[in-house]
Design a protein around this motif. Structure first.
Motif, PDB file in Angstrom:
ATOM      1  N   SER A 176     -12.427 -46.759 -12.567  1.00 29.77           N
ATOM      2  CA  SER A 176     -11.737 -46.476 -11.311  1.00 29.77           C
ATOM      3  C   SER A 176     -11.891 -45.121 -10.897  1.00 29.77           C
ATOM      4  N   LEU A 179     -13.796 -44.562  -7.475  1.00 29.25           N
ATOM      5  CA  LEU A 179     -13.466 -44.939  -6.313  1.00 29.25           C
ATOM      6  C   LEU A 179     -13.906 -44.250  -5.279  1.00 29.25           C
ATOM      7  N   LEU A 189     -14.957 -52.390  -0.881  1.00 32.91           N
ATOM      8  CA  LEU A 189     -14.096 -52.864  -2.155  1.00 32.91           C
ATOM      9  C   LEU A 189     -14.793 -52.334  -3.545  1.00 32.91           C
ATOM     10  N   LEU A 190     -13.999 -51.693  -4.480  1.00 36.86           N
ATOM     11  CA  LEU A 190     -14.576 -51.479  -5.892  1.00 36.86           C
ATOM     12  C   LEU A 190     -13.693 -52.702  -6.579  1.00 36.86           C
ATOM     13  N   THR A 192     -13.534 -53.425 -10.743  1.00 40.12           N
ATOM     14  CA  THR A 192     -13.454 -52.725 -12.041  1.00 40.12           C
ATOM     15  C   THR A 192     -12.565 -53.258 -13.011  1.00 40.12           C
ATOM     16  N   PRO A 195      -7.546 -49.655 -13.819  1.00 34.48           N
ATOM     17  CA  PRO A 195      -7.129 -48.617 -13.076  1.00 34.48           C
ATOM     18  C   PRO A 195      -6.738 -47.258 -13.569  1.00 34.48           C
ATOM     19  N   SER A 199      -5.285 -44.209  -8.854  1.00 34.27           N
ATOM     20  CA  SER A 199      -6.108 -45.191  -7.922  1.00 34.27           C
ATOM     21  C   SER A 199      -5.214 -45.776  -6.529  1.00 34.27           C
ATOM     22  N   THR A 202      -5.399 -43.041  -4.010  1.00 28.65           N
ATOM     23  CA  THR A 202      -6.872 -42.709  -3.472  1.00 28.65           C
ATOM     24  C   THR A 202      -7.228 -43.964  -2.718  1.00 28.65           C
ATOM     25  N   ALA A 203      -7.182 -45.139  -3.085  1.00 33.88           N
ATOM     26  CA  ALA A 203      -7.467 -46.292  -2.173  1.00 33.88           C
ATOM     27  C   ALA A 203      -6.874 -46.290  -0.776  1.00 33.88           C
ATOM     28  N   THR A 209     -10.529 -50.910  -0.993  1.00 30.33           N
ATOM     29  CA  THR A 209      -9.476 -51.949  -1.896  1.00 30.33           C
ATOM     30  C   THR A 209     -10.159 -51.771  -3.444  1.00 30.33           C
ATOM     31  N   LEU A 210      -9.208 -51.647  -4.218  1.00 35.28           N
ATOM     32  CA  LEU A 210      -9.642 -51.632  -5.745  1.00 35.28           C
ATOM     33  C   LEU A 210      -8.850 -53.071  -6.181  1.00 35.28           C
ATOM     34  N   ALA A 212      -8.907 -54.115 -10.014  1.00 28.37           N
ATOM     35  CA  ALA A 212      -8.931 -53.843 -11.596  1.00 28.37           C
ATOM     36  C   ALA A 212      -8.558 -55.186 -12.385  1.00 28.37           C
TER      37      ALA A 212
END
Length: 247
Positions: A176, A179, A189-190, A192, A195, A199, A202-203, A209-210, A212
């Motif tokens: 994360s 990001l 999109l990330l 991982t 998170p 996160s 930040t997103a 998009t994150l 996790a």
């Protein structure tokens, strides 16, 4: 049957271990039998794993997360003693492959996650990850459906980026912290494992998009691919011991 040292030498060459500075010893961490007929692989070292490997008749255990880490005490406490005793009593060799296994373009965790999710890899991302594209832009929920089906049924999702999605960055495990890098590089999109507390915002603030999906869940594929490759090369039996971890 094959010689342990031949197997480990081949693994070191395949993964190019000499090119990686890691957080602990790469390759063999505990020495066991000279000859190997069966390999057991798993994500992380544990007493439960070592007892299971002994019961399965393995002489070599291959993991992503080993026993020895630079940031942990050098004292052999009761936990470590029991783990070592389980390995020595069964004459099992323990070998660990961490960052090199994340980064490998064929048997690496990130390359295999990309393959499972239909992402065509363009190149490396953030040291050990990969970046790529879907064949065409698709609704975010369609991509998340594949994540839930093939990687983890209940990923944590901060859906703050574009929809549909096309450009995907992947960093297995604790990724994360990348990001902001993914947003800077234009990814939608990330994906991982874990998170971190910052996160969400930040997103939201960077419009990405994150996803996790779990540290364990995103690092299951590499050890299996490596064990399969070694078993094929040396005519061995192999088995993946699933020891689920929600983290």
């Amino acid at each position: 049957m094959a010689r342990r040292d031949d197997i480990l030498e081949h693994a070191a060459e395949l993964l190019d271990l000499a090119s990686f500075a890691d957080y602990g010893p790469q390759g063999m961490q505990v020495v066991g039998a000279d000859e190997v007929t069966k390999v057991v692989c798993a994500v992380s070292a544990s007493l439960e794993l070592f007892e299971g490997a002994a019961g399965a008749g393995a002489q070599l255990v291959v993991v992503h997360h080993g026993l020895l880490w630079q940031n942990e005490p050098r004292t052999i406490d009761r936990r470590m003693r029991r783990r070592l005793e389980a390995l020595f009593e069964a004459d099992i060799t323990l070998a660990a492959y961490h960052l090199a296994l994340d980064a490998h373009p064929e048997v690496g965790n990130n390359a295999l996650l990309a393959r499972e999710l239909g992402v065509a890899v363009d190149g490396p991302f953030a040291e050990f990850g990969v970046g790529g594209r879907l064949p065409a832009p698709e609704p975010r929920d369609v991509f998340l459906g594949r994540v839930r089906e093939r990687i983890a049924p209940q990923p944590l999702v901060f859906a703050e980026g574009p929809d549909p999605v096309e450009r995907i960055a992947i960093v297995s495990g604790s990724g994360s912290r990348y990001l902001a890098d993914a947003a800077r590089d234009g990814y939608d999109l990330l994906l991982t494992g874990e998170p971190s507390e910052p996160s969400l915002h930040t997103a939201r603030e960077l419009g990405i998009t994150l996803v996790a999906a779990g540290h364990y869940a995103t690092e299951r594929l590499g050890v299996q691919a490596l064990a399969s490759r070694l078993a094929e090369r040396f005519g061995l039996e192999w088995e993946f011991l699933e020891l689920p971890n929600p983290v």
